[in-house]
Design a protein around this motif. Sequence first.
Motif, PDB file in Angstrom:
ATOM      1  N   UNK A  91       0.809  -1.208   0.000  1.00 44.30           N
ATOM      2  CA  UNK A  91       0.000   0.000   0.000  1.00 44.30           C
ATOM      3  C   UNK A  91       0.841   1.256   0.000  1.00 44.30           C
ATOM      4  N   UNK A  92       0.214   2.361   0.412  1.00 45.59           N
ATOM      5  CA  UNK A  92       0.884   3.656   0.413  1.00 45.59           C
ATOM      6  C   UNK A  92       1.907   3.765   1.533  1.00 45.59           C
ATOM      7  N   UNK A  93       1.719   2.986   2.630  1.00 50.26           N
ATOM      8  CA  UNK A  93       2.610   3.113   3.781  1.00 50.26           C
ATOM      9  C   UNK A  93       3.771   2.130   3.691  1.00 50.26           C
ATOM     10  N   UNK A  94       3.453   0.864   3.444  1.00 51.16           N
ATOM     11  CA  UNK A  94       4.492  -0.169   3.429  1.00 51.16           C
ATOM     12  C   UNK A  94       4.601  -0.792   2.047  1.00 51.16           C
ATOM     13  N   UNK A 112       7.478   2.988   3.441  1.00 57.65           N
ATOM     14  CA  UNK A 112       7.803   3.970   2.393  1.00 57.65           C
ATOM     15  C   UNK A 112       6.617   4.921   2.215  1.00 57.65           C
ATOM     16  N   UNK A 113       6.307   5.725   3.236  1.00 57.47           N
ATOM     17  CA  UNK A 113       5.133   6.610   3.119  1.00 57.47           C
ATOM     18  C   UNK A 113       5.275   7.675   2.045  1.00 57.47           C
ATOM     19  N   UNK A 114       6.497   8.043   1.685  1.00 54.47           N
ATOM     20  CA  UNK A 114       6.710   9.081   0.674  1.00 54.47           C
ATOM     21  C   UNK A 114       6.817   8.515  -0.737  1.00 54.47           C
ATOM     22  N   UNK A 115       6.717   7.203  -0.884  1.00 50.65           N
ATOM     23  CA  UNK A 115       6.739   6.594  -2.213  1.00 50.65           C
ATOM     24  C   UNK A 115       8.074   6.686  -2.918  1.00 50.65           C
ATOM     25  N   UNK A 116       9.178   6.622  -2.177  1.00 45.34           N
ATOM     26  CA  UNK A 116      10.498   6.756  -2.792  1.00 45.34           C
ATOM     27  C   UNK A 116      10.864   5.538  -3.636  1.00 45.34           C
TER      28      UNK A 116
END
Length: 229
Positions: A91-94, A112-116
């Motif tokens: 998902x957006x967090x992990x 990876x909350x910032x989507x790096x």
Amino acid sequence: RGSELFFVDGTNSARALLQEPASVKAGDLVEVVGFPELGGPSPILREAVLRRIGNAPLPVPRALASDALFNKGRDGALISLEARLIGVSGGRVQKVLELQSGNRDFIARVADPEGMLTKLVNGSRLELIGVYAEERGRTAGQSLASFELLLNSPADVSVLERPPWWTPQRVLMATGMLVLVILAGAFWIVLLHRRVEEAAVKLAAEVRHREKIQQQSMLEKERTRIAKD
């Protein structure tokens, strides 16, 4: 990993299942109290509580070769390894990285909350640093079937090599486009040949028509001359 905490004391590693969430991060020095449970990949403290008492640098990760990935006795150790990326999910967090080393597959988890990590390309060769987490529930003497690599941050992922541009999918696409161009060229040649044939038939008919008109004109002139005579 959720309420599960991995920690080391010297060369010894252990896990703790926290009774309540705690605001700690990798590198914190902690005191942990809990009910011990033995027999798994490493000792586990259940219903654990902890307190933070300081901070220290993380230990130097141990480099792990692909042929030693599934050897036992590394649970809770900080390791570094190289692997080929075959997929990214989560998902957006992990994020969950699906990886391959040699002929074996495993996964790595990272917040990876910032989507790096969304720009990672399948087929890239990566270097990863994380905590080796053996599967739980394995009995003594049973061989290790799988493990997870737990990363502390996206910065623990380094791209060593990007996949070649000529992937099998792109080769098929290029081949398909080339076949379409050849078919289009063949169709255009056939169409042009038909147009040339039609123009030739039309030109021949026009020539015959002009010859017929010319013959009729000459015949009329001859008739007129005979009539005058």
